[in-house]
Design a protein around this motif. Sequence first.
Motif, mmCIF file in Angstrom:
data_model
loop_
_atom_site.group_PDB
_atom_site.id
_atom_site.type_symbol
_atom_site.label_atom_id
_atom_site.label_comp_id
_atom_site.label_asym_id
_atom_site.label_seq_id
_atom_site.Cartn_x
_atom_site.Cartn_y
_atom_site.Cartn_z
ATOM 1 N N ALA A 260 0.703 -1.240 -0.035
ATOM 2 C CA ALA A 260 -0.067 -0.089 0.044
ATOM 3 C C ALA A 260 0.727 1.320 -0.044
ATOM 4 C CB ALA A 260 -1.104 -0.052 1.196
ATOM 5 N N GLY A 261 1.966 1.194 0.722
ATOM 6 C CA GLY A 261 2.873 2.342 0.575
ATOM 7 C C GLY A 261 3.600 2.681 -0.362
ATOM 8 N N ALA A 262 3.843 1.565 -0.991
ATOM 9 C CA ALA A 262 4.568 1.676 -2.422
ATOM 10 C C ALA A 262 3.566 2.052 -3.518
ATOM 11 C CB ALA A 262 5.086 0.306 -2.934
ATOM 12 N N ALA A 263 2.439 1.618 -3.562
ATOM 13 C CA ALA A 263 1.296 2.019 -4.365
ATOM 14 C C ALA A 263 0.989 3.534 -4.243
ATOM 15 C CB ALA A 263 0.147 1.225 -4.240
ATOM 16 N N GLY A 264 0.772 3.915 -3.171
ATOM 17 C CA GLY A 264 0.792 5.435 -2.710
ATOM 18 C C GLY A 264 1.930 6.349 -3.278
ATOM 19 N N SER A 265 3.029 5.812 -2.985
ATOM 20 C CA SER A 265 4.401 6.690 -3.365
ATOM 21 C C SER A 265 4.101 6.617 -4.670
ATOM 22 C CB SER A 265 5.384 5.990 -2.686
ATOM 23 O OG SER A 265 6.477 6.506 -2.973
ATOM 24 N N ALA A 266 3.924 5.494 -5.387
ATOM 25 C CA ALA A 266 4.014 5.507 -6.952
ATOM 26 C C ALA A 266 2.945 6.611 -7.541
ATOM 27 C CB ALA A 266 3.790 4.277 -7.495
ATOM 28 N N LEU A 267 1.925 6.524 -6.970
ATOM 29 C CA LEU A 267 0.767 7.376 -7.239
ATOM 30 C C LEU A 267 1.090 8.898 -7.130
ATOM 31 C CD1 LEU A 267 -2.410 7.674 -8.487
ATOM 32 C CD2 LEU A 267 -2.812 7.612 -5.840
ATOM 33 N N LEU A 268 1.820 8.962 -6.139
ATOM 34 C CA LEU A 268 2.347 10.533 -5.897
ATOM 35 C C LEU A 268 3.621 10.858 -6.536
ATOM 36 C CD1 LEU A 268 1.385 10.676 -2.148
ATOM 37 C CD2 LEU A 268 0.053 11.656 -4.024
ATOM 38 N N HIS A 269 4.269 10.019 -7.245
ATOM 39 C CA HIS A 269 5.433 10.036 -7.838
ATOM 40 C C HIS A 269 6.663 10.361 -6.812
ATOM 41 C CE1 HIS A 269 3.631 10.262 -11.752
ATOM 42 N NE2 HIS A 269 2.900 11.408 -11.122
ATOM 43 N N GLY A 270 6.672 9.609 -5.829
ATOM 44 C CA GLY A 270 7.617 9.715 -4.815
ATOM 45 C C GLY A 270 8.386 8.653 -4.828
ATOM 46 N N ASN A 271 9.359 8.236 -4.122
ATOM 47 C CA ASN A 271 10.402 7.040 -3.690
ATOM 48 C C ASN A 271 9.574 5.890 -3.234
ATOM 49 O OD1 ASN A 271 12.210 5.228 -2.828
ATOM 50 N ND2 ASN A 271 13.769 6.978 -2.420
ATOM 51 N N LEU A 272 9.876 4.882 -4.318
ATOM 52 C CA LEU A 272 8.906 3.790 -4.048
ATOM 53 C C LEU A 272 9.506 2.844 -2.780
ATOM 54 C CD1 LEU A 272 8.542 2.308 -7.517
ATOM 55 C CD2 LEU A 272 7.021 3.430 -5.940
ATOM 56 N N VAL A 273 10.710 2.750 -2.321
ATOM 57 C CA VAL A 273 11.228 2.210 -1.436
ATOM 58 C C VAL A 273 11.084 2.569 0.001
ATOM 59 C CG1 VAL A 273 13.631 1.477 -0.092
ATOM 60 C CG2 VAL A 273 13.140 1.297 -2.645
ATOM 61 N N THR A 274 10.964 3.976 0.020
ATOM 62 C CA THR A 274 10.527 4.753 1.027
ATOM 63 C C THR A 274 9.066 4.657 1.413
ATOM 64 O OG1 THR A 274 12.240 6.589 0.810
ATOM 65 C CG2 THR A 274 10.465 7.164 2.050
ATOM 66 N N GLY A 275 8.484 4.950 0.515
ATOM 67 C CA GLY A 275 6.666 4.631 0.593
ATOM 68 C C GLY A 275 6.412 3.124 1.004
ATOM 69 N N ALA A 276 7.339 2.175 0.659
ATOM 70 C CA ALA A 276 7.261 0.741 1.092
ATOM 71 C C ALA A 276 7.578 0.472 2.511
ATOM 72 C CB ALA A 276 7.852 -0.180 0.346
#
Length: 67
Positions: free
Chosen positions: A33-49
């Motif tokens: 969920a964190g990686a998906a949200g980060s991808a949606l917001l064009h952020g860092n996927l590892v940090t989001g995960a």
Amino acid sequence: MRAIIFTLGFGAAATLSACGDTTGEQVIFGAGAGAAGSALLHGNLVTGAAVGAAANLIYCKENPRKC
């Protein structure tokens, strides 16, 4: 427009993150969920995960009846 995307991403992450019966499932679902949200917001996927995994694990440990 950015606020709408952020709100939708946060809502999707919150919905997905309330899953998992075991600690491993909670970490995996939170990371996804964190990686998906980060991808949606064009952020860092590892940090989001990482943030998603930690947030879901903490949430489920603090509120076991909601997970």
